[in-house]
Design a protein around this motif. Structure first.
Motif, PDB file in Angstrom:
ATOM      1  N   ARG A   1      51.235  62.046  39.481  1.00 44.07           N
ATOM      2  CA  ARG A   1      50.586  61.241  38.469  1.00 44.07           C
ATOM      3  C   ARG A   1      49.120  61.024  38.848  1.00 44.07           C
ATOM      4  NH1 ARG A   1      51.987  55.209  36.206  1.00 44.07           N
ATOM      5  NH2 ARG A   1      49.842  54.867  35.673  1.00 44.07           N
ATOM      6  N   LYS A   2      48.264  61.117  37.874  1.00 43.86           N
ATOM      7  CA  LYS A   2      46.832  60.951  38.105  1.00 43.86           C
ATOM      8  C   LYS A   2      46.502  59.478  38.354  1.00 43.86           C
ATOM      9  CE  LYS A   2      42.413  61.692  35.900  1.00 43.86           C
ATOM     10  NZ  LYS A   2      41.718  61.951  34.663  1.00 43.86           N
ATOM     11  N   ARG A   3      45.666  59.237  39.343  1.00 46.72           N
ATOM     12  CA  ARG A   3      45.243  57.879  39.679  1.00 46.72           C
ATOM     13  C   ARG A   3      44.303  57.355  38.591  1.00 46.72           C
ATOM     14  NH1 ARG A   3      40.981  55.243  42.412  1.00 46.72           N
ATOM     15  NH2 ARG A   3      39.758  57.121  42.591  1.00 46.72           N
ATOM     16  N   GLU A   4      44.507  56.098  38.206  1.00 48.11           N
ATOM     17  CA  GLU A   4      43.632  55.464  37.211  1.00 48.11           C
ATOM     18  C   GLU A   4      42.239  55.273  37.801  1.00 48.11           C
ATOM     19  OE1 GLU A   4      44.203  54.724  34.107  1.00 48.11           O
ATOM     20  OE2 GLU A   4      46.371  54.864  33.975  1.00 48.11           O
ATOM     21  N   GLU A   5      41.222  55.498  37.000  1.00 49.90           N
ATOM     22  CA  GLU A   5      39.839  55.344  37.446  1.00 49.90           C
ATOM     23  C   GLU A   5      39.494  53.860  37.566  1.00 49.90           C
ATOM     24  OE1 GLU A   5      35.862  57.725  36.484  1.00 49.90           O
ATOM     25  OE2 GLU A   5      36.727  56.749  34.738  1.00 49.90           O
ATOM     26  N   THR A   6      38.903  53.485  38.695  1.00 45.25           N
ATOM     27  CA  THR A   6      38.493  52.100  38.901  1.00 45.25           C
ATOM     28  C   THR A   6      37.064  51.906  38.411  1.00 45.25           C
ATOM     29  OG1 THR A   6      37.556  52.489  41.087  1.00 45.25           O
ATOM     30  CG2 THR A   6      39.928  51.971  40.985  1.00 45.25           C
ATOM     31  N   LEU A   7      36.642  50.659  38.311  1.00 42.05           N
ATOM     32  CA  LEU A   7      35.266  50.363  37.926  1.00 42.05           C
ATOM     33  C   LEU A   7      34.295  50.950  38.938  1.00 42.05           C
ATOM     34  CD1 LEU A   7      33.445  49.025  35.866  1.00 42.05           C
ATOM     35  CD2 LEU A   7      33.662  46.887  37.148  1.00 42.05           C
ATOM     36  N   ALA A   8      34.643  50.879  40.216  1.00 39.45           N
ATOM     37  CA  ALA A   8      33.790  51.465  41.259  1.00 39.45           C
ATOM     38  C   ALA A   8      33.653  52.976  41.058  1.00 39.45           C
ATOM     39  CB  ALA A   8      34.362  51.162  42.645  1.00 39.45           C
ATOM     40  N   ASP A   9      34.739  53.637  40.653  1.00 37.21           N
ATOM     41  CA  ASP A   9      34.678  55.072  40.372  1.00 37.21           C
ATOM     42  C   ASP A   9      33.697  55.363  39.246  1.00 37.21           C
ATOM     43  OD1 ASP A   9      36.711  55.600  42.262  1.00 37.21           O
ATOM     44  OD2 ASP A   9      38.295  55.509  40.742  1.00 37.21           O
ATOM     45  N   VAL A  10      33.762  54.545  38.198  1.00 39.79           N
ATOM     46  CA  VAL A  10      32.888  54.730  37.032  1.00 39.79           C
ATOM     47  C   VAL A  10      31.424  54.569  37.442  1.00 39.79           C
ATOM     48  CG1 VAL A  10      32.276  53.883  34.731  1.00 39.79           C
ATOM     49  CG2 VAL A  10      34.674  53.984  35.404  1.00 39.79           C
ATOM     50  N   VAL A  11      31.139  53.539  38.229  1.00 42.79           N
ATOM     51  CA  VAL A  11      29.769  53.301  38.694  1.00 42.79           C
ATOM     52  C   VAL A  11      29.302  54.471  39.555  1.00 42.79           C
ATOM     53  CG1 VAL A  11      28.317  51.841  40.160  1.00 42.79           C
ATOM     54  CG2 VAL A  11      29.930  50.782  38.576  1.00 42.79           C
ATOM     55  N   ARG A  12      30.153  54.900  40.475  1.00 45.77           N
ATOM     56  CA  ARG A  12      29.799  55.962  41.417  1.00 45.77           C
ATOM     57  C   ARG A  12      29.478  57.276  40.704  1.00 45.77           C
ATOM     58  NH1 ARG A  12      32.904  54.439  45.064  1.00 45.77           N
ATOM     59  NH2 ARG A  12      34.835  55.154  44.150  1.00 45.77           N
ATOM     60  N   ARG A  13      30.226  57.609  39.675  1.00 43.84           N
ATOM     61  CA  ARG A  13      30.002  58.890  39.002  1.00 43.84           C
ATOM     62  C   ARG A  13      29.047  58.776  37.817  1.00 43.84           C
ATOM     63  NH1 ARG A  13      32.457  59.651  34.213  1.00 43.84           N
ATOM     64  NH2 ARG A  13      34.243  58.378  33.677  1.00 43.84           N
ATOM     65  N   GLY A  14      28.534  57.563  37.557  1.00 47.87           N
ATOM     66  CA  GLY A  14      27.624  57.391  36.428  1.00 47.87           C
ATOM     67  C   GLY A  14      28.340  57.535  35.105  1.00 47.87           C
ATOM     68  N   GLY A  15      29.562  57.016  35.039  1.00 47.64           N
ATOM     69  CA  GLY A  15      30.392  57.136  33.843  1.00 47.64           C
ATOM     70  C   GLY A  15      29.903  56.302  32.680  1.00 47.64           C
ATOM     71  N   SER A  16      30.583  56.447  31.572  1.00 41.59           N
ATOM     72  CA  SER A  16      30.180  55.774  30.334  1.00 41.59           C
ATOM     73  C   SER A  16      30.607  54.311  30.320  1.00 41.59           C
ATOM     74  CB  SER A  16      30.800  56.481  29.129  1.00 41.59           C
ATOM     75  OG  SER A  16      32.192  56.211  29.077  1.00 41.59           O
ATOM     76  N   ILE A  17      29.984  53.557  29.428  1.00 43.42           N
ATOM     77  CA  ILE A  17      30.335  52.153  29.255  1.00 43.42           C
ATOM     78  C   ILE A  17      31.777  52.039  28.772  1.00 43.42           C
ATOM     79  CG2 ILE A  17      29.319  52.017  26.936  1.00 43.42           C
ATOM     80  CD1 ILE A  17      29.452  49.190  29.553  1.00 43.42           C
ATOM     81  N   GLY A  18      32.220  52.973  27.943  1.00 37.63           N
ATOM     82  CA  GLY A  18      33.607  52.957  27.474  1.00 37.63           C
ATOM     83  C   GLY A  18      34.600  53.080  28.617  1.00 37.63           C
ATOM     84  N   CYS A  19      34.307  53.964  29.566  1.00 34.54           N
ATOM     85  CA  CYS A  19      35.167  54.119  30.746  1.00 34.54           C
ATOM     86  C   CYS A  19      35.168  52.834  31.577  1.00 34.54           C
ATOM     87  CB  CYS A  19      34.697  55.283  31.607  1.00 34.54           C
ATOM     88  SG  CYS A  19      34.945  56.897  30.870  1.00 34.54           S
ATOM     89  N   GLY A  20      34.010  52.222  31.700  1.00 33.81           N
ATOM     90  CA  GLY A  20      33.908  50.968  32.448  1.00 33.81           C
ATOM     91  C   GLY A  20      34.703  49.852  31.801  1.00 33.81           C
ATOM     92  N   VAL A  21      34.611  49.744  30.484  1.00 34.82           N
ATOM     93  CA  VAL A  21      35.365  48.707  29.751  1.00 34.82           C
ATOM     94  C   VAL A  21      36.864  48.937  29.933  1.00 34.82           C
ATOM     95  CG1 VAL A  21      35.948  47.868  27.440  1.00 34.82           C
ATOM     96  CG2 VAL A  21      33.545  48.156  28.090  1.00 34.82           C
ATOM     97  N   ARG A  22      37.300  50.181  29.815  1.00 34.09           N
ATOM     98  CA  ARG A  22      38.730  50.474  29.998  1.00 34.09           C
ATOM     99  C   ARG A  22      39.192  50.118  31.406  1.00 34.09           C
ATOM    100  NH1 ARG A  22      37.175  54.603  26.598  1.00 34.09           N
ATOM    101  NH2 ARG A  22      36.853  56.111  28.284  1.00 34.09           N
ATOM    102  N   ALA A  23      38.344  50.393  32.410  1.00 32.32           N
ATOM    103  CA  ALA A  23      38.698  50.058  33.797  1.00 32.32           C
ATOM    104  C   ALA A  23      38.843  48.549  33.962  1.00 32.32           C
ATOM    105  CB  ALA A  23      37.653  50.610  34.761  1.00 32.32           C
ATOM    106  N   VAL A  24      37.937  47.770  33.362  1.00 32.06           N
ATOM    107  CA  VAL A  24      38.018  46.306  33.464  1.00 32.06           C
ATOM    108  C   VAL A  24      39.261  45.797  32.738  1.00 32.06           C
ATOM    109  CG1 VAL A  24      36.918  44.141  32.770  1.00 32.06           C
ATOM    110  CG2 VAL A  24      35.551  45.951  33.807  1.00 32.06           C
ATOM    111  N   LYS A  25      39.541  46.336  31.567  1.00 27.19           N
ATOM    112  CA  LYS A  25      40.728  45.902  30.819  1.00 27.19           C
ATOM    113  C   LYS A  25      42.006  46.201  31.609  1.00 27.19           C
ATOM    114  CE  LYS A  25      38.820  45.865  26.176  1.00 27.19           C
ATOM    115  NZ  LYS A  25      38.850  46.449  24.831  1.00 27.19           N
ATOM    116  N   ARG A  26      42.043  47.329  32.317  1.00 28.80           N
ATOM    117  CA  ARG A  26      43.216  47.635  33.153  1.00 28.80           C
ATOM    118  C   ARG A  26      43.361  46.601  34.264  1.00 28.80           C
ATOM    119  NH1 ARG A  26      41.639  52.976  32.379  1.00 28.80           N
ATOM    120  NH2 ARG A  26      40.541  53.043  34.359  1.00 28.80           N
TER     121      ARG A  26
END
Length: 108
Positions: A1-26
């Motif tokens: 199973r694929k590991r869920e992306e954390t907020l730190a992961d999103v910041v580190r890879r320069g991810g989108s705001i949508g990915c960040g919001v989903r990480a916080v909601k999780r």
């Protein structure tokens, strides 16, 4: 199973705001206590995405709304980050004085 992306992961890879919001909601759904730092990180993502033309001022306002929805009252760090993002938008011609006034009014 694929590991869920954390907020730190999103910041580190320069991810989108949508990915960040989903990480916080999780986090919230998992019962993790989020705080002002969480939303300051989310605002940082929004700000970086604004610089690239992938986010806008509505996204930054949504970060503040999400913080409140999660029971976290925005702190001065979050307001400072919001003002900085607004200044970036203004420098790109995508915001004006009234947008900065909205942030200051929300601070009261």
């Amino acid at each position: 199973r694929k590991r869920e992306e954390t907020l730190a992961d999103v910041v580190r890879r320069g991810g989108s705001i949508g990915c960040g919001v989903r990480a916080v909601k999780r986090l919230v759904e998992a019962g993790v206590q989020v705080n002002g730092k969480t939303f300051s990180q989310l605002m940082k993502i929004a700000h970086e995405q604004m610089k690239r033309g992938r986010a806008n001022l509505d996204d930054t306002a949504d970060v503040v709304k999400l913080a409140r929805d999660c029971g976290v009252e925005p702190d001065l760090f979050l307001y400072n980050a919001w003002l900085s993002a607004t200044a970036t938008a203004a420098s790109q011609g995508k915001a004006d004085l009234s947008d900065g006034s909205k942030v200051l009014q929300a601070l009261r």
